[in-house]
Design a protein around this motif. Structure first.
Motif, PDB file in Angstrom:
ATOM      1  N   UNK A  76       0.709  -1.137   0.040  1.00 26.52           N
ATOM      2  CA  UNK A  76      -0.212  -0.048   0.022  1.00 26.52           C
ATOM      3  C   UNK A  76       1.073   1.320   0.110  1.00 26.52           C
ATOM      4  N   UNK A  77       1.921   1.087   0.670  1.00 25.10           N
ATOM      5  CA  UNK A  77       2.895   2.496   0.761  1.00 25.10           C
ATOM      6  C   UNK A  77       3.566   2.652  -0.605  1.00 25.10           C
ATOM      7  N   UNK A  78       3.763   1.668  -1.385  1.00 23.61           N
ATOM      8  CA  UNK A  78       4.486   1.736  -2.858  1.00 23.61           C
ATOM      9  C   UNK A  78       3.300   2.331  -3.596  1.00 23.61           C
ATOM     10  N   UNK A  79       2.074   1.736  -3.660  1.00 26.14           N
ATOM     11  CA  UNK A  79       1.161   2.315  -4.321  1.00 26.14           C
ATOM     12  C   UNK A  79       0.797   3.576  -4.233  1.00 26.14           C
ATOM     13  N   UNK A  80       0.452   4.006  -2.836  1.00 30.24           N
ATOM     14  CA  UNK A  80       0.200   5.408  -2.406  1.00 30.24           C
ATOM     15  C   UNK A  80       1.251   6.395  -2.895  1.00 30.24           C
ATOM     16  N   UNK A  81       2.397   5.999  -2.719  1.00 31.95           N
ATOM     17  CA  UNK A  81       3.438   6.935  -2.785  1.00 31.95           C
ATOM     18  C   UNK A  81       3.623   7.195  -4.393  1.00 31.95           C
ATOM     19  N   UNK A  82       3.558   6.170  -5.295  1.00 34.31           N
ATOM     20  CA  UNK A  82       3.335   6.365  -6.752  1.00 34.31           C
ATOM     21  C   UNK A  82       2.148   7.227  -6.998  1.00 34.31           C
ATOM     22  N   UNK A  89      -2.600  17.532  -8.766  1.00 36.10           N
ATOM     23  CA  UNK A  89      -4.021  18.009  -8.290  1.00 36.10           C
ATOM     24  C   UNK A  89      -5.180  16.992  -8.199  1.00 36.10           C
ATOM     25  N   UNK A  90      -6.059  17.205  -7.459  1.00 33.33           N
ATOM     26  CA  UNK A  90      -7.262  16.471  -7.449  1.00 33.33           C
ATOM     27  C   UNK A  90      -7.185  15.631  -5.995  1.00 33.33           C
ATOM     28  N   UNK A  91      -7.071  14.316  -6.298  1.00 33.92           N
ATOM     29  CA  UNK A  91      -7.192  13.234  -4.945  1.00 33.92           C
ATOM     30  C   UNK A  91      -6.667  12.063  -5.223  1.00 33.92           C
ATOM     31  N   UNK A  92      -6.206  11.358  -3.999  1.00 32.80           N
ATOM     32  CA  UNK A  92      -5.895  10.097  -3.962  1.00 32.80           C
ATOM     33  C   UNK A  92      -6.804   9.446  -3.023  1.00 32.80           C
ATOM     34  N   UNK A  93      -6.801   7.962  -3.239  1.00 38.11           N
ATOM     35  CA  UNK A  93      -7.926   7.176  -2.347  1.00 38.11           C
ATOM     36  C   UNK A  93      -7.461   5.801  -2.179  1.00 38.11           C
ATOM     37  N   UNK A  94      -7.639   5.219  -0.995  1.00 36.83           N
ATOM     38  CA  UNK A  94      -7.451   3.861  -0.874  1.00 36.83           C
ATOM     39  C   UNK A  94      -9.172   3.542  -0.279  1.00 36.83           C
ATOM     40  N   UNK A 104      -9.873  -7.033  -0.866  1.00 36.42           N
ATOM     41  CA  UNK A 104      -9.644  -6.239  -2.094  1.00 36.42           C
ATOM     42  C   UNK A 104      -9.445  -4.784  -1.854  1.00 36.42           C
ATOM     43  N   UNK A 105      -8.307  -4.256  -2.354  1.00 34.46           N
ATOM     44  CA  UNK A 105      -7.661  -3.023  -2.075  1.00 34.46           C
ATOM     45  C   UNK A 105      -7.602  -2.414  -3.518  1.00 34.46           C
ATOM     46  N   UNK A 106      -8.059  -0.874  -3.532  1.00 35.26           N
ATOM     47  CA  UNK A 106      -7.865  -0.204  -4.733  1.00 35.26           C
ATOM     48  C   UNK A 106      -7.081   1.195  -3.926  1.00 35.26           C
ATOM     49  N   UNK A 107      -6.172   1.538  -5.056  1.00 38.11           N
ATOM     50  CA  UNK A 107      -5.606   2.901  -4.897  1.00 38.11           C
ATOM     51  C   UNK A 107      -5.759   3.625  -5.991  1.00 38.11           C
ATOM     52  N   UNK A 108      -6.471   4.572  -5.999  1.00 39.03           N
ATOM     53  CA  UNK A 108      -6.942   5.495  -6.899  1.00 39.03           C
ATOM     54  C   UNK A 108      -6.182   6.962  -6.904  1.00 39.03           C
ATOM     55  N   UNK A 167      -5.863   9.836 -14.764  1.00 38.14           N
ATOM     56  CA  UNK A 167      -5.543   8.895 -13.541  1.00 38.14           C
ATOM     57  C   UNK A 167      -5.447   7.618 -13.574  1.00 38.14           C
ATOM     58  N   UNK A 168      -5.176   6.843 -12.609  1.00 37.98           N
ATOM     59  CA  UNK A 168      -5.010   5.290 -12.310  1.00 37.98           C
ATOM     60  C   UNK A 168      -5.510   4.788 -11.139  1.00 37.98           C
ATOM     61  N   UNK A 169      -6.030   3.583 -11.501  1.00 39.18           N
ATOM     62  CA  UNK A 169      -6.538   2.819 -10.373  1.00 39.18           C
ATOM     63  C   UNK A 169      -5.787   1.354 -10.086  1.00 39.18           C
ATOM     64  N   UNK A 170      -5.114   1.081  -9.196  1.00 32.57           N
ATOM     65  CA  UNK A 170      -4.607  -0.244  -9.112  1.00 32.57           C
ATOM     66  C   UNK A 170      -5.311  -1.081  -8.191  1.00 32.57           C
ATOM     67  N   UNK A 171      -5.896  -2.224  -8.702  1.00 34.33           N
ATOM     68  CA  UNK A 171      -6.581  -3.066  -7.702  1.00 34.33           C
ATOM     69  C   UNK A 171      -5.817  -4.337  -7.193  1.00 34.33           C
TER      70      UNK A 171
END
Length: 180
Positions: A76-82, A89-94, A104-108, A167-171
């Motif tokens: 999760x740290x690797x994905x959210x740091x990326x 600008x905008x947002x990041x979410x788990x 099931x986790x998504x980092x968007x 944007x990107x979403x990794x799940x």
């Protein structure tokens, strides 16, 4: 210095995995706490760029699961740091849920996105989207390869959805045991 230390740690972890020397634990983990710890680590970086950060539990997530909390945190740290790196600008979410014996986790993010031609290579070691991106965003191309390999160790997998400029979403999915 921090950037170089991160690269060295990623190389060491990838080497351990390739040598079969990295194990995983199956221990009790406080899932909501792990998610909030990741948010606390990455939120300041995002906030420094004016980017919002949120963690959303899609269903009542169990308080305790059996998995490897350190590897989950590392993923999760690797994905959210990326996400923080590539979002201006905008947002990041788990987003997280536990269903059918899987976490099931998504980092968007609302970052620069990944073009379709590059998506097939994005989990390869040392892959950079392009020279401009690697210069501007200072990456080694190891973080997503490490995520892929850690998920394999946990008998999980990862997918992505992305749109250039959108944007990107990794799940990722990892089998877990829910504790009552």
């Amino acid at each position: 210095g921090q950037h170089l230390l991160g690269i060295i740690n990623d190389i060491l972890d990838l080497s351990k995995i390739e040598a079969g020397m990295m194990g995983v634990e199956a221990i009790e983990a406080a899932l909501p706490q792990t998610l909030l710890e990741v948010e606390a680590m990455v939120r300041p970086r995002a906030a420094g760029k004016g980017v919002g950060f949120s963690t959303r539990l899609s269903t009542p997530v169990p308080d305790r699961i059996i998995s490897d909390p350190n590897r989950l945190r590392q993923i999760l740290v690797n994905l959210t740091n990326n996400a923080a790196k590539f979002t201006e600008r905008g947002r990041i979410g788990i987003r997280a849920e536990v269903a059918g014996g899987e976490l099931v986790c998504s980092v968007e993010d609302e970052g620069i996105g990944i073009c379709p031609d590059d998506q097939q290579f994005i989990f390869d070691e040392f892959f950079q989207v392009d020279e401009l991106a690697s210069t501007k965003y200072r990456g080694s191309g190891l973080g997503l390869a490490l995520v892929r390999d850690l998920l394999r160790l946990l008998d999980g997998g990862i997918s992505l959805s992305s749109e250039v400029g959108g944007g990107t979403s990794f799940t990722f999915r990892v089998p877990v045991q829910v504790l009552a």
